[in-house]
Design a protein around this motif. Structure first.
Motif, PDB file in Angstrom:
ATOM      1  N   UNK A 276      -9.131  11.821  -5.962  1.00 51.02           N
ATOM      2  CA  UNK A 276      -8.686  11.838  -4.573  1.00 51.02           C
ATOM      3  C   UNK A 276      -8.470  10.393  -4.127  1.00 51.02           C
ATOM      4  N   UNK A 277      -7.377  10.142  -3.384  1.00 47.60           N
ATOM      5  CA  UNK A 277      -7.063   8.769  -2.982  1.00 47.60           C
ATOM      6  C   UNK A 277      -6.838   8.674  -1.484  1.00 47.60           C
ATOM      7  N   UNK A 278      -7.322   7.569  -0.899  1.00 44.70           N
ATOM      8  CA  UNK A 278      -6.949   7.182   0.452  1.00 44.70           C
ATOM      9  C   UNK A 278      -6.262   5.827   0.329  1.00 44.70           C
ATOM     10  N   UNK A 279      -4.975   5.768   0.697  1.00 48.67           N
ATOM     11  CA  UNK A 279      -4.172   4.562   0.502  1.00 48.67           C
ATOM     12  C   UNK A 279      -3.742   4.032   1.869  1.00 48.67           C
ATOM     13  N   UNK A 280      -4.527   3.117   2.396  1.00 46.63           N
ATOM     14  CA  UNK A 280      -4.263   2.459   3.680  1.00 46.63           C
ATOM     15  C   UNK A 280      -5.030   1.149   3.706  1.00 46.63           C
ATOM     16  N   UNK A 315     -10.647   7.051  -4.933  1.00 44.65           N
ATOM     17  CA  UNK A 315     -10.168   5.672  -4.981  1.00 44.65           C
ATOM     18  C   UNK A 315      -9.684   5.276  -3.595  1.00 44.65           C
ATOM     19  N   UNK A 316     -10.116   4.115  -3.134  1.00 40.42           N
ATOM     20  CA  UNK A 316      -9.700   3.549  -1.854  1.00 40.42           C
ATOM     21  C   UNK A 316      -8.766   2.389  -2.159  1.00 40.42           C
ATOM     22  N   UNK A 317      -7.477   2.588  -1.908  1.00 42.23           N
ATOM     23  CA  UNK A 317      -6.481   1.553  -2.157  1.00 42.23           C
ATOM     24  C   UNK A 317      -6.155   0.884  -0.820  1.00 42.23           C
ATOM     25  N   UNK A 318      -6.350  -0.438  -0.752  1.00 39.14           N
ATOM     26  CA  UNK A 318      -6.129  -1.152   0.496  1.00 39.14           C
ATOM     27  C   UNK A 318      -7.264  -2.094   0.812  1.00 39.14           C
ATOM     28  N   UNK A 319      -8.113  -2.317  -0.190  1.00 42.97           N
ATOM     29  CA  UNK A 319      -9.275  -3.168  -0.033  1.00 42.97           C
ATOM     30  C   UNK A 319      -8.878  -4.644   0.082  1.00 42.97           C
ATOM     31  N   UNK A 320      -9.755  -5.447   0.680  1.00 42.36           N
ATOM     32  CA  UNK A 320      -9.500  -6.891   0.779  1.00 42.36           C
ATOM     33  C   UNK A 320     -10.832  -7.595   1.018  1.00 42.36           C
ATOM     34  N   UNK A 345     -13.908   4.062  -6.386  1.00 45.06           N
ATOM     35  CA  UNK A 345     -13.229   2.869  -6.889  1.00 45.06           C
ATOM     36  C   UNK A 345     -12.464   2.202  -5.745  1.00 45.06           C
ATOM     37  N   UNK A 346     -12.543   0.892  -5.663  1.00 43.52           N
ATOM     38  CA  UNK A 346     -11.825   0.119  -4.649  1.00 43.52           C
ATOM     39  C   UNK A 346     -10.712  -0.675  -5.316  1.00 43.52           C
ATOM     40  N   UNK A 347      -9.519  -0.629  -4.727  1.00 43.80           N
ATOM     41  CA  UNK A 347      -8.357  -1.344  -5.252  1.00 43.80           C
ATOM     42  C   UNK A 347      -7.758  -2.189  -4.138  1.00 43.80           C
ATOM     43  N   UNK A 348      -7.353  -3.405  -4.457  1.00 48.98           N
ATOM     44  CA  UNK A 348      -6.809  -4.319  -3.453  1.00 48.98           C
ATOM     45  C   UNK A 348      -5.503  -3.817  -2.843  1.00 48.98           C
ATOM     46  N   UNK A 349      -5.190  -4.373  -1.675  1.00 45.34           N
ATOM     47  CA  UNK A 349      -3.917  -4.084  -1.010  1.00 45.34           C
ATOM     48  C   UNK A 349      -2.755  -4.329  -1.953  1.00 45.34           C
ATOM     49  N   UNK A 350      -1.717  -3.532  -1.816  1.00 42.44           N
ATOM     50  CA  UNK A 350      -0.546  -3.695  -2.663  1.00 42.44           C
ATOM     51  C   UNK A 350       0.685  -3.114  -1.989  1.00 42.44           C
ATOM     52  N   UNK A 351       1.835  -3.721  -2.270  1.00 48.15           N
ATOM     53  CA  UNK A 351       3.108  -3.157  -1.821  1.00 48.15           C
ATOM     54  C   UNK A 351       3.521  -1.982  -2.693  1.00 48.15           C
ATOM     55  N   UNK A 352       3.012  -1.943  -3.918  1.00 46.16           N
ATOM     56  CA  UNK A 352       3.498  -0.976  -4.901  1.00 46.16           C
ATOM     57  C   UNK A 352       2.538   0.200  -5.015  1.00 46.16           C
ATOM     58  N   UNK A 353       2.795   1.231  -4.244  1.00 43.76           N
ATOM     59  CA  UNK A 353       1.899   2.384  -4.215  1.00 43.76           C
ATOM     60  C   UNK A 353       2.222   3.409  -5.301  1.00 43.76           C
ATOM     61  N   UNK A 354       3.414   3.351  -5.874  1.00 44.18           N
ATOM     62  CA  UNK A 354       3.837   4.385  -6.828  1.00 44.18           C
ATOM     63  C   UNK A 354       2.868   4.573  -7.990  1.00 44.18           C
ATOM     64  N   UNK A 355       2.327   3.517  -8.602  1.00 50.32           N
ATOM     65  CA  UNK A 355       1.397   3.741  -9.715  1.00 50.32           C
ATOM     66  C   UNK A 355       0.191   4.576  -9.328  1.00 50.32           C
TER      67      UNK A 355
END
Length: 474
Positions: A276-280, A315-320, A345-355
């Motif tokens: 499950x992902x939250x991308x913000x 996964x939380x995408x948008x970390x900083x 899992x924490x992933x840094x901010x990115x312009x490329x969300x497709x992956x």
């Protein structure tokens, strides 16, 4: 036969170049600035569609592919000034950049102003400005005679977000009455502190307003009248659409499989695990804290019911973490306190969300308070055939069909357990998850493509130019 074979090989090479470029971008998601620089050289920027707007784009099209005229073609040779309150990786500025590239693609002359620039050197601002310059967008200083001259000469001015209204008084001053009749105000905000006369006192006198969802438009209409005693101008609701580049990747099964495998391997998630992902961007308003509480509760439910499932991850995408924000520290401390580090899992901010959309099974849109004005990531996830678990607030309700393309839950603490139960539902009901994803993809194809957005924006610009012309006559 030889001609068709060469075309097929060209398409094949293009597809694999896309995959390789995306894999390169995935490998550098540990640093925001580095990501942005890498995206300048990539053909697969999923947030901002740059490839198709290059001057040589028509000659690069494969033989036999029909070229359709853009609905925005009437903007050719017109001068358009775009004014953004900031230049960052957030939704508002990126949307305005996308409009800049759409207009450049039809031959419009486009100038860009960033009203609030950081005092120190900023890699994100530097990279995004050079991306615009590379695409033929002129970057103009927010203050000074050049800004005034450009505003006076422009056929159309687009103010992006309510905060951009401060630029009018700060720069144009006595020229404001000449400029307002050709202003289109593009509003994305939902929060109450934006309803200030310092920002929007000129709003009733512009040629039109453009807002991303019906619920936000209604909220602005009521709030400005009740709180500020001002009237909204003619207001247009324009739902957004996915870029052509993102749709190409979403519909390429080979690219998606490779991206899925690569991202999951980097996260330590197996192919059979449920993700499950939250991308913000990580901020309290986006609800990452409540999502993680719901996720923890879902794991508790799975354990209590002794459900036989593969591992469930978030996964939380948008970390900083470089910002050292108190909120992000709270998130990580919560994960440690609940001993779920192996599943979050924490992933840094990115312009490329497709992956990440290719890698996950469900998107969670957990924006709080009044929700998202629209929520571009929601329709991007639907393009990848992902069901959406969203808050029953804001524009999300105009995208997600509850029970068909996803499931909605209340905002606030009241939504923690409903979201947890919805996580368990989609983790256990594989067929339902897949069916919702397919229904979401069908809705995207019907309503949320780039050409749909172009058509909707074109209608607004025609109306605004017509109003501008009428006011200039009087």
């Amino acid at each position: 036969m030889a001609k068709h074979s060469s075309v097929a090989m060209a398409l094949f090479r293009k597809r694999w170049l896309t995959v390789v470029a995306l894999l390169v971008m995935v490998s550098v998601t540990t640093a925001i600035a580095f990501i942005v620089r890498a995206s300048l050289e990539s053909s697969c920027d999923c947030r901002i569609d740059v490839k198709r707007y290059s001057s040589s784009s028509e000659s690069a099209k494969p033989i036999g592919v029909a070229v359709t005229q853009s609905p925005l073609s009437f903007m050719k040779s017109r001068l358009v000034l775009l004014v953004s309150h900031e230049l960052s990786l957030s939704g508002g500025p990126l949307l305005l950049m996308e409009l800049a590239f759409l207009l450049r693609g039809v031959g419009a002359e486009v100038c860009w102003i960033t009203n609030q620039r950081p005092s120190e050197a900023n890699n994100v601002v530097y990279s995004l400005e050079h991306k615009m310059l590379h695409r033929g967008v002129q970057v103009v200083s927010a203050k000074g005679q050049e800004a005034i001259d450009t505003a006076l000469k422009a056929d159309l001015i687009v103010l992006n977000t309510a905060v951009a209204g401060k630029w009018l008084d700060a720069v144009l001053k006595e020229h404001i009455p000449r400029v307002l009749p050709k202003v289109l105000w593009w509003i994305h905000e939902m929060r109450g502190h934006y309803f200030s006369l310092d920002y929007v006192k000129h709003l009733p006198y512009v040629a039109g307003a453009m807002i991303d969802s019906h619920v936000t438009a209604e909220y602005w209409k009521n709030r400005t009248q009740e709180r500020l005693r001002i009237k909204m101008p003619k207001t247009h609701v324009v739902h957004l659409g996915n870029s052509n580049e993102l749709m190409e990747i979403a519909e390429d099964s080979v690219a998606k499989r490779i991206l899925r495998e690569h991202v999951r391997e980097s996260l330590g998630v197996r192919n059979e695990d449920i993700l499950f992902a939250l991308i913000n961007s990580v901020t309290r308003g986006k609800g990452q804290d409540l999502f993680l509480r719901s996720f923890y509760e879902s794991l508790e439910i799975i354990q209590e019911r002794k459900l036989q499932l593969p591992s469930v991850h978030a996964v939380v995408v948008g970390s900083d973490m470089s910002s050292h924000s108190k909120f992000e520290t709270e998130l990580r401390n919560f994960v440690i306190s609940k001993k779920i580090q192996n599943y979050v899992h924490f992933v840094n901010k990115t312009l490329t969300v497709a992956p990440y959309l290719a890698a996950v099974d469900v998107l969670v849109q957990n924006s709080q308070a009044r929700g998202e004005c629209f929520g571009r990531i929601t329709i991007e996830a639907m393009a990848f055939q992902l069901p959406v678990l969203g808050t029953a607030a804001g524009g999300t309700q105009e995208i997600v069909v509850n029970g068909t393309t996803g499931l909605l839950h209340p905002v606030g603490k009241e939504g923690i357990m409903p979201l947890a139960k919805n996580i368990v539902k989609l983790a256990t009901q594989v067929e339902r998850r897949l069916t919702m994803g397919k229904k979401g993809y069908e809705k995207v194809k019907e309503t949320f493509l780039e050409r749909h957005m172009e058509e909707r924006i074109a209608g607004v610009l025609k109306d605004v130019l017509k109003i501008t012309k009428g006011r200039q006559r009087t």
